[in-house]
Design an enzyme around this catalytic site. Structure first.
Site, short mmCIF file in Angstrom:
data_model
loop_
_atom_site.label_atom_id
_atom_site.label_comp_id
_atom_site.label_asym_id
_atom_site.label_seq_id
_atom_site.Cartn_x
_atom_site.Cartn_y
_atom_site.Cartn_z
N GLU A 40 89.49 36.14 -56.29
CA GLU A 40 89.73 38.15 -56.66
C GLU A 40 88.04 38.11 -56.10
O GLU A 40 87.69 37.63 -55.97
CB GLU A 40 89.69 37.61 -58.36
CG GLU A 40 89.81 39.35 -58.50
CD GLU A 40 90.25 38.88 -60.03
OE1 GLU A 40 89.47 38.67 -60.51
OE2 GLU A 40 90.32 40.29 -60.00
N LYS A 111 97.96 44.31 -58.74
CA LYS A 111 97.30 42.90 -59.90
C LYS A 111 97.27 44.28 -61.36
O LYS A 111 97.35 45.18 -61.14
CB LYS A 111 96.22 43.44 -60.90
CG LYS A 111 94.96 42.41 -62.00
CD LYS A 111 93.40 42.76 -61.99
CE LYS A 111 93.79 41.15 -62.79
NZ LYS A 111 91.95 41.47 -63.26
N CYS A 152 93.81 36.12 -61.12
CA CYS A 152 93.32 36.32 -63.19
C CYS A 152 93.65 36.68 -63.92
O CYS A 152 94.47 36.76 -64.44
CB CYS A 152 92.25 37.01 -62.28
SG CYS A 152 90.41 36.24 -63.60
N1 LIG Z 1 87.89 38.11 -64.77
C1 LIG Z 1 89.71 38.39 -65.07
O1 LIG Z 1 90.39 39.56 -64.79
C2 LIG Z 1 90.08 37.15 -66.79
C3 LIG Z 1 89.23 36.79 -67.60
O2 LIG Z 1 88.65 36.52 -67.17
C4 LIG Z 1 89.64 36.38 -68.67
O3 LIG Z 1 91.07 37.16 -68.72
O4 LIG Z 1 89.68 35.70 -69.53
#
Ligand SMILES: NC(=O)CC(=O)C(=O)O
Length: 272
Positions: A40, A111, A152
């Site tokens: 990401e 996302k 993520c």
């Molecule tokens: N950084 C993210 O989008 C998600 C994350 O770090 C988590 O779900 O914990």
């Protein structure tokens, strides 16, 4: 299919970040990988105030164009975990791309679930201050099979992946900049659960270390097979890790434990 999973420590300098990506893509090409997966926010991570300035048009922006050229040059798939995609003067999208070996953009996913959380005394993130959420899932056809795209924090919403599996996915891409704190607690168990419950390969490229002062990412990029075994894991720092995906493991998992076929949604679809 041989895949290379690239772990980065992306910072604010886009040129430096792209140079690092190129170096690892070249290494993966020399290793005969057919696909590389990036984390990401692979081309820029910085302060909130600088995010929108670093958002780009897709596909005409510099990063997409560079990566399309790179994919064509090395005749490989490049899964771009995500970059900031320009929406308007206020906000961007957090957008994942799949580029094919001809250098063509074949899939784009924005996302859906934004990381708006606060852990008292530990950390606070409000991704929705700068990012607009996407509104639709996205699958892509690869020579190995179908893949579902996500990013993520989506990892915490199993219904997205179940949808992909029911629509025929064999691979789930989950690129991330998972925080070090939540990563230590949740990253591996959640990834393995998504692989096991959907009997899919999970390819999870992550950011590692401090990218923005005071904020650190967990790394531990990995590939997990449909039985839930971690078949490849990046070590500490920036680097690349490889795995060979084997269609037979998907078949054996689904034949031995046909949990996708044994579902009884008629009894619980009414639950909200
Ligand atoms: N950084 C993210 O989008 C998600 C994350 O770090 C988590 O779900 O914990």
């Amino acid at each position: 299919m041989k895949v290379g999973v690239i772990q980065l420590n992306t910072k604010w300098d886009k040129k430096e970040n792209l140079d690092t990506i190129k170096k690892y893509v070249e290494e993966a090409a020399a290793e005969k990988a057919e696909l590389v997966s990036l984390p990401e926010y692979c081309n820029f991570m910085g302060e909130e105030k600088d995010k929108n300035k670093n958002a780009e048009e897709i596909p005409n922006g510099e990063t997409t164009q560079e990566l399309m050229k790179l994919a064509k040059q090395h005749e490989m798939y490049i899964h771009v975990g995500s970059i900031l995609e320009k929406k308007d003067e206020e906000k961007s999208y957090n957008t994942s791309l799949m580029i094919d070996p001809k250098g063509e953009l074949v899939a784009k996913y924005q996302k859906i679930h934004l990381f708006d959380i606060e852990i008292q005394g530990v950390s606070k993130y409000m991704e929705s201050n700068t990012i607009e959420n996407g509104q639709k899932p996205q699958m892509v056809e690869l020579p190995f099979g179908k893949a579902g795209l996500s990013i993520c924090y989506d990892l915490r919403f199993p219904e997205l992946y179940r949808g992909y599996a029911l629509d025929g996915a064999d691979i789930l891409f989950i690129p991330a900049a998972f925080t070090r704190y939540t990563g230590m607690l949740h990253w591996e168990p959640l990834l393995r659960a998504r692989a096991i419950e959907n009997q899919c390969y999970v390819i999870a490229a992550g950011q590692f270390g401090t990218n923005v002062p005071g904020k650190a990412c967990y790394g531990n990029s990995m590939v997990i097979d449909p039985w839930g075994t971690v078949v490849s894991r990046a070590s500490e720092g920036v680097g690349i890790t490889y795995a060979n995906l084997d269609k037979k493991l998907i078949e054996s998992a689904r034949e031995s434990i046909p949990s996708l076929k044994n579902r009884k949604p008629e009894y619980y679809d009414s639950l909200q």
